[in-house]
Design an enzyme around this catalytic site. Sequence first.
Site, PDB file in Angstrom:
ATOM      1  CE  LYS A 128      44.861  15.110 130.602  1.00  0.00           C
ATOM      2  NZ  LYS A 128      45.903  15.809 131.297  1.00  0.00           N
ATOM      3  NE  ARG A 129      46.446  22.891 128.995  1.00  0.00           N
ATOM      4  CZ  ARG A 129      47.260  23.662 128.305  1.00  0.00           C
ATOM      5  NH1 ARG A 129      46.781  24.499 127.420  1.00  0.00           N
ATOM      6  NH2 ARG A 129      48.561  23.599 128.510  1.00  0.00           N
TER       7      ARG A 129
END
Length: 470
Positions: A240-241
Amino acid sequence: MTNVRVRFAPSPTGYLHIGGVRTALFNWLFARHHGGTFVLRIEDTDRARSTDEAIEAIVQGMRWVGLDWDEGPLRQTDRLDLYREKAKELLDQGKAYWCVCTPEELEVRRKEAQAKGESSKYDGRCRDKGITSPTGPAAMRFKSPQEGQTIVDDLIKGKIVFENTVLDDLIILRSNNYPTYNFSVVIDDALMNITHVIRGDDHVNNTPRQVPMFEAMGYQVPKFAHLPMILGSDKARLSKRHGATSVLAYQEMGYLPEALVNYLVRLGWSHGDQEIFTIQELIEKFSFENVQSSAAVFNHEKLQWLNAEYIKQGDPQHIATLLVPFLTQHGYDPNGPVQPQGGLEAVVPHVRERAKTLVEMADWFMPFITEPVTMDEAAAIKFLTPAIAPSLKKFAERMSVVDSLSKETLDPVIQSVLEEDGLKMGKFAQPLRVALTGRTFSPGIHEVMQLLGKDRTLHRINQAIQRIPS
RNA sequence: GUCCCCAUCGUCUAGCCUGGCCUAGGACGCCGGCCUUUCAAGCCGGCAACACGGGUUCAAAUCCCGUUGGGGACGCCA
């Protein structure tokens, strides 16, 4: 190759991510290439984390990218009795045993082993206890071979050799009577007659643990193909990052499913120098021979370029259809009175090379789907000046009597104004553009007028003149 | 720490298996130019890589060994 059967087996613990789609895609391509069967199997034996919403998201994501399955979605939780039965068989045959070590005890031992620099695998202390009917909580473990080697002949990575001494006596049945992944996956792949297990690289270490189970139960061992991982820009596993990782997020960002598929297939696979493939070409050309064995970094710029290519080459009607949801977000009403001349698909050819995503394209549509026009004040101040007002007025008067808005009929009108007022096209086109679109950038000025139609064109010019201070 | 995998431009890759055609090709991005009524698109050009060290060979990006670097797996998650 006959009767190829492959499967995509996600666990429903969240949305369908990019890596999962690529795995599904390679399975699908392999199946279609060989005229085989593609099974969708939901691995939901972790009832604490599996949700129905996640299953729905997976199905939706698969549909969006166009990966259709022939069987399923099958849920492992519908087959629990089967796994329990098979586990019992192994127990009866002395190939599995009950273990009464608690998770807490195991945790402590693992830490101690690691601290001493030793292997953290289970020490096998319950292996020979011969527990037949445990009174308290107990898990069942598979007796892994401890001598010799397990050799995996991977279709992508080649021969991989594992010393059996590194193998662990895996838990196959938890103390809550649910099977674990490594067990249910073997039962299902065997009983569903899966011929090729195509999955992520992160499963290579599971393979030598699973192979002995296939053998212990007398099943044929499938062939394996381990796909390289997809990494983020920092070379760490995509997460996600690194930005959006859910397929559906790409839909929302305005990507065409065919562009995403094309991008994903080139992440690890290639066919010479070719960059753009139709689905048919992919099905024809796909082969593990051309699959890369090293990991690939996900690159948003290239995805965007591919998306732009698909937007430029796609069928206008198709693109217009995909675009509607993005336009309605801006207040567009498909059945309302404010429509471009010729419909949405008439606009597409004039804005497609200016937009890399459907989100961007929707913005280019704005002048044609909203009324009144939204005026960029800075542009108005700069271009809608008292000096240009007479020329705009003259142009409006003359064009109001032409019977078509074609380039051929419009050009002489524009030329006459330019000549009489001593203007260059550049000096006149920008004010006209701002009057018509409210912006300093737009498709060609002729096209803008055609898409607006005569009435809206005249109205906008007159509205612009009125706001010019005299 | 243990086990496994991987290693060509910043990124995706061709070439590697079957050494010479590689002064290493293509694509994205970036830089410059052309075109131009805006913004784009398009066209032309440019920058940019065989991780390192040993072998083997007449010849190595290609074969072998090692080093280094990166990734993954080590759960009663999948």
